[in-house]
Write a protein that holds these residues in place. Structure first.
Motif, PDB file in Angstrom:
ATOM      1  N   PHE A  57      38.328  -8.025  29.167  1.00 28.54           N
ATOM      2  CA  PHE A  57      39.630  -8.661  28.930  1.00 28.54           C
ATOM      3  C   PHE A  57      40.491  -8.490  30.168  1.00 28.54           C
ATOM      4  O   PHE A  57      40.532  -7.405  30.757  1.00 28.54           O
ATOM      5  CB  PHE A  57      40.311  -8.008  27.719  1.00 28.54           C
ATOM      6  N   ILE A  58      41.162  -9.573  30.558  1.00 28.45           N
ATOM      7  CA  ILE A  58      42.097  -9.507  31.689  1.00 28.45           C
ATOM      8  C   ILE A  58      43.442 -10.074  31.242  1.00 28.45           C
ATOM      9  O   ILE A  58      43.515 -10.982  30.409  1.00 28.45           O
ATOM     10  CB  ILE A  58      41.574 -10.278  32.920  1.00 28.45           C
ATOM     11  N   ALA A  59      44.514  -9.511  31.799  1.00 31.18           N
ATOM     12  CA  ALA A  59      45.860  -9.973  31.454  1.00 31.18           C
ATOM     13  C   ALA A  59      46.779  -9.753  32.644  1.00 31.18           C
ATOM     14  O   ALA A  59      46.514  -8.916  33.515  1.00 31.18           O
ATOM     15  CB  ALA A  59      46.390  -9.232  30.227  1.00 31.18           C
TER      16      ALA A  59
ATOM     17  N   GLY B 155      46.899 -12.863  28.247  1.00 26.25           N
ATOM     18  CA  GLY B 155      45.571 -12.404  28.622  1.00 26.25           C
ATOM     19  C   GLY B 155      44.489 -13.260  28.002  1.00 26.25           C
ATOM     20  O   GLY B 155      44.746 -14.072  27.107  1.00 26.25           O
ATOM     21  N   LYS B 156      43.244 -13.052  28.466  1.00 28.18           N
ATOM     22  CA  LYS B 156      42.086 -13.762  27.927  1.00 28.18           C
ATOM     23  C   LYS B 156      40.871 -12.843  27.939  1.00 28.18           C
ATOM     24  O   LYS B 156      40.718 -12.003  28.825  1.00 28.18           O
ATOM     25  CB  LYS B 156      41.766 -15.007  28.767  1.00 28.18           C
ATOM     26  N   TYR B 157      40.013 -13.043  26.959  1.00 26.19           N
ATOM     27  CA  TYR B 157      38.729 -12.361  26.953  1.00 26.19           C
ATOM     28  C   TYR B 157      37.775 -13.090  27.893  1.00 26.19           C
ATOM     29  O   TYR B 157      37.801 -14.312  28.008  1.00 26.19           O
ATOM     30  CB  TYR B 157      38.143 -12.317  25.547  1.00 26.19           C
TER      31      TYR B 157
ATOM     32  N   ILE C 184      47.467  -6.733  21.607  1.00 30.77           N
ATOM     33  CA  ILE C 184      46.930  -8.065  21.880  1.00 30.77           C
ATOM     34  C   ILE C 184      47.060  -8.896  20.620  1.00 30.77           C
ATOM     35  O   ILE C 184      46.533  -8.533  19.558  1.00 30.77           O
ATOM     36  CB  ILE C 184      45.455  -7.991  22.328  1.00 30.77           C
ATOM     37  N   SER C 185      47.774 -10.024  20.726  1.00 36.58           N
ATOM     38  CA  SER C 185      48.050 -10.874  19.563  1.00 36.58           C
ATOM     39  C   SER C 185      47.655 -12.313  19.855  1.00 36.58           C
ATOM     40  O   SER C 185      47.577 -12.736  21.013  1.00 36.58           O
ATOM     41  CB  SER C 185      49.536 -10.825  19.192  1.00 36.58           C
ATOM     42  N   GLU C 186      47.429 -13.057  18.774  1.00 36.79           N
ATOM     43  CA  GLU C 186      47.159 -14.482  18.923  1.00 36.79           C
ATOM     44  C   GLU C 186      48.427 -15.195  19.374  1.00 36.79           C
ATOM     45  O   GLU C 186      49.531 -14.848  18.957  1.00 36.79           O
ATOM     46  CB  GLU C 186      46.677 -15.083  17.600  1.00 36.79           C
TER      47      GLU C 186
ATOM     48  N   ASN D 218      44.461 -18.204  24.919  1.00 28.64           N
ATOM     49  CA  ASN D 218      45.462 -17.274  25.431  1.00 28.64           C
ATOM     50  C   ASN D 218      45.864 -16.260  24.368  1.00 28.64           C
ATOM     51  O   ASN D 218      46.058 -16.603  23.201  1.00 28.64           O
ATOM     52  CB  ASN D 218      46.717 -18.030  25.889  1.00 28.64           C
ATOM     53  N   LYS D 219      45.977 -15.009  24.769  1.00 29.07           N
ATOM     54  CA  LYS D 219      46.459 -13.951  23.891  1.00 29.07           C
ATOM     55  C   LYS D 219      47.784 -13.427  24.430  1.00 29.07           C
ATOM     56  O   LYS D 219      47.977 -13.338  25.646  1.00 29.07           O
ATOM     57  CB  LYS D 219      45.457 -12.802  23.828  1.00 29.07           C
TER      58      LYS D 219
END
Length: 258
Positions: free
Chosen positions: A49-51, A140-142, A109-111, A124-125
């Motif tokens: 995961f990166i954000a 962020g994104k997985y 981390i939320s929707e 996108n999270k």
């Protein structure tokens, strides 16, 4: 002679169809490489995961869900914490409480709620990070492996063989569409489809819609409905094989369609 001619025509049709399918997948993988190159490269480097964000200052986060969480900002603050399991909240957000020495790092981390059905937006999270009495906000994104975007033919469940590679149309299979975050499956008797959410080395499968050809259940459909549908499952890809780990410790083993 007429029968042999028809068999030849049918065989040729399968070959042409297979080539078309392979070319289509290759073109789609090229699109994915162009669109999500950063996610794909980070996955290869072991990052799940990166954000990043600019609130209150520029910051970045990289998470290897099995090893470490690494956070840093443009004021030269850096922290690396041993990975921990998340706490699942009532709103389906994930909260990680990690520490490094006396410093605590809380990651939520939320929707992302949006009226758009655009896949890019749904990926996108929303990320909120609490550290040193500061709250950092961003998106962020997985990450994911591009190799997953393929047609996978079922070979084994545990030690039991299921493959039928000589009759492709009868072989149980999964087709992953990472451009649209979809999976299309066939259990040997009926087809099903649903949404997926890739979490690095995990896949979250949604509820499956099915097209019933008959009312006969089989062992594969029972496993799919009870242990894959609506589950978050670990997976890995190695040597053209896709392995999905079920919660009963069995493995779904697929081979990439040639």
């Amino acid at each position: 002679m007429f029968i042999f001619k028809n068999i030849g025509i049918i065989s040729l049709s399968f070959i042409i169809g297979s080539c078309f399918s392979n070319n289509k997948i290759q073109k789609e993988q090229q699109l994915l490489n162009k669109k999500d190159s950063l996610l794909i490269v980070n996955y290869k480097n072991g990052v799940d995961f990166i954000a990043e964000g600019n609130d209150p200052i520029r910051w970045q986060l990289k998470m290897d869900l099995d090893k470490s969480f690494d956070f840093f900002d443009n004021e030269n603050f850096t922290i690396s914490c041993t990975a921990v399991n998340p706490t699942m909240m009532a709103d389906e957000s994930e909260v990680y409480h990690a520490t490094s020495g006396k410093i605590a790092l809380t990651i939520k981390i939320s929707e992302q709620k949006t009226n758009s059905d655009n896949v890019q937006n749904r990926n996108n999270k929303i990320v909120e990070i609490l550290c040193n009495e500061k709250t950092f906000k961003g998106l962020g994104k997985y990450t994911y492996p591009i190799e997953l975007h393929e047609i996978w033919l079922l070979e084994r469940i545990g030690s039991k063989e299921y493959g039928n590679r000589k009759q492709f149309h009868k072989c149980p299979k999964l087709t992953f569409d990472l451009l649209n975050n979809k999976v299309i499956g066939f259990d040997g008797s009926e087809r099903y489809r649903g949404d997926i959410d890739i979490h690095g080395n995990y896949i979250r499968f949604s509820f499956f819609s099915k097209k019933h050809k008959n009312n006969l259940d089989n062992e594969i459909s029972d496993i799919i409905s009870k242990q894959v549908e609506n589950h978050l499952l670990e997976y890995y890809i190695k040597d053209n094989y896709l392995v999905i780990l079920l919660n009963d410790d069995r493995r779904l083993i697929f081979k990439k369609k040639n």
